[in-house]
Design a protein around this motif. Structure first.
Motif, short mmCIF file in Angstrom:
data_model
loop_
_atom_site.label_atom_id
_atom_site.label_comp_id
_atom_site.label_asym_id
_atom_site.label_seq_id
_atom_site.Cartn_x
_atom_site.Cartn_y
_atom_site.Cartn_z
N ASP A 158 0.40 4.54 2.84
CA ASP A 158 0.87 4.10 4.15
C ASP A 158 1.16 2.60 4.15
N GLU A 159 0.27 1.85 3.52
CA GLU A 159 0.47 0.40 3.47
C GLU A 159 1.64 0.04 2.55
N LEU A 160 1.81 0.80 1.48
CA LEU A 160 2.97 0.56 0.61
C LEU A 160 4.26 0.78 1.40
N GLU A 161 4.32 1.84 2.18
CA GLU A 161 5.52 2.09 2.97
C GLU A 161 5.75 0.99 4.00
N THR A 162 4.66 0.52 4.60
CA THR A 162 4.78 -0.58 5.56
C THR A 162 5.38 -1.83 4.90
N GLN A 163 4.95 -2.11 3.68
CA GLN A 163 5.45 -3.29 2.97
C GLN A 163 6.91 -3.09 2.53
#
Length: 394
Positions: A158-163
């Motif tokens: 999820d955080e990878l997608e946010t970045q």
């Protein structure tokens, strides 16, 4: 050099010592292997990256010896001036074929490979999205690049997608996701299928440091991509672990990537070519590793046996299935005390603590090897149990 400066260094060293963070090297009087000579004692070795047990393999030694006589001791130069031999290109082609890429380029170490990758390929218009637990060489390599830097919590998709979305919002021309294939201090395998799906969705490139996977994980030991069924675009790796255990690193990937690295990667352009003996030995190591299903099976059997033994004894282990089995101890002094107690019981391990791992996450990282046998594994489990009880850890 001034007295004040030397006093400053001594003070810093004293602070490191007082915090229990001082690292001491032990001398081994013989080859790397499942059992090693330390002084007049023989110890069972649980902390080498010698996953397939090839570091003292007679065929690799013979190949290196032959190259030493045929090609000499060293190249005495960088490759683009007067240092390339046919052995170097043969090894690059072998790496590329082994890992299913167009071509490869050699470096003195994978630290250098990661140090040259990002600065060469990316500019200030681009972005690098890096896993928070990536190896120090990746961190340093990313710092050398002018690309905009983003970081995501380890394996947090999820955080990878946010970045990735943020990089797009910031107008990134190209986006590169970089991760360890296997995280060296934890033994976790990167979530490459999920990373691949996100990379494809957002038009990103994937680079993977596969130092702790190439040779022993996946079909034919072809690494984390083959293991998970999700191939990265660019792979960096080493000959200093599974593939013979000597030294040297590589990058393999699409032809234009390798061609540009050969033109502009500073660690490549300004470092000596790999010594002929190392090059020839590494070639033989790849040949052996491709056919070493028996060694890979033994390695994983040892992994399950040792993990089960320590878990039943009451040690806290990080979960996982790779040959990296961290025994969690918390404080640096506790890790060092257990390492010393195991040394007295003829088991060779090392404590890992800050800054190698986060504060409060000190551990003994044990690593399995096909050079060990079942007797070694049982002996080591017994030594851990005995030492753990003595120190009140279990």
């Amino acid at each position: 050099m001034t007295v004040a400066f030397l006093d400053h260094l001594r003070s810093t060293l004293s602070q490191i010592e007082a915090a229990g963070l001082y690292k001491r090297e032990r001398e081994i009087s013989g080859p790397q292997g499942g059992r090693i000579a330390v002084g007049d004692r023989t110890l069972i070795n649980l902390c080498a990256n010698n996953y397939l047990g090839l570091a003292d393999h007679p065929e690799i030694i013979a190949a290196a010896e032959t190259a030493l006589h045929q090609y000499g001791f060293g190249m005495a130069s960088v490759r683009f001036i007067c240092g390339t031999q046919d052995l170097h290109r043969e090894l690059e082609r072998a790496v590329a074929a082994y890992l299913g890429k167009d071509d490869a380029i050699l470096f003195a170490a994978c630290f250098d490979a990661n140090g040259g990758l990002f600065e060469t390929l990316l500019g200030p218009e681009d972005s690098i999205i890096s896993d928070a637990l990536n190896h120090a060489s990746i961190i340093d390599g990313v710092r050398l690049s002018k690309a905009k830097r983003y970081r995501y919590a380890t394996s947090d998709m999820d955080e990878l997608e946010t970045q990735l979305k943020q990089a797009d919002a910031d107008g990134a021309r190209f986006k590169l996701i970089v991760t360890d294939g296997v995280f060296s201090m934890d033994g976790y395998v990167a979530k490459l299928p999920e990373i691949r799906a996100l990379a494809d969705r957002y038009g990103a490139i994937i680079a993977v440091d596969d130092c702790h996977a190439t040779g022993h994980l996946g079909p034919q030991g072809r690494g984390s991509g083959a293991l998970t069924g999700a191939e990265p675009d660019i792979i960096t790796g080493t000959f200093g672990k599974t593939l013979g255990g000597a030294m040297g690193g590589f990058i393999t990937g699409p032809q234009p990537v390798i061609d540009l690295l050969r033109q502009r990667a500073r660690p490549y352009l300004f470092s000596n070519a790999l010594a002929p003996a190392v090059t020839a030995g590494s070639l033989k190591a790849i040949e052996i590793a491709k056919a070493a299903d028996d060694r890979r099976d033994l390695l994983m059997r040892h992994t399950r046996r040792f993990r089960d033994g320590l878990s039943k004894a009451g040690f806290e282990l990080l979960p996982g299935e790779t040959p990296i089995i961290p025994v969690m101890l918390g404080e640096a002094t506790r890790a060092q005390d257990l390492a010393k107690a195991l040394d007295r019981r003829c088991v060779y391990v090392a404590g890992f603590f800050f800054p190698v791992v986060p504060q409060g996450k000190a551990r003994i990282r044990t690593q399995m090897s096909a050079a060990l046998d079942d007797t070694d594994i049982d002996f080591a489990i017994g030594a851990f149990e005995d030492a753990g009880r003595e120190l009140g850890i279990i």
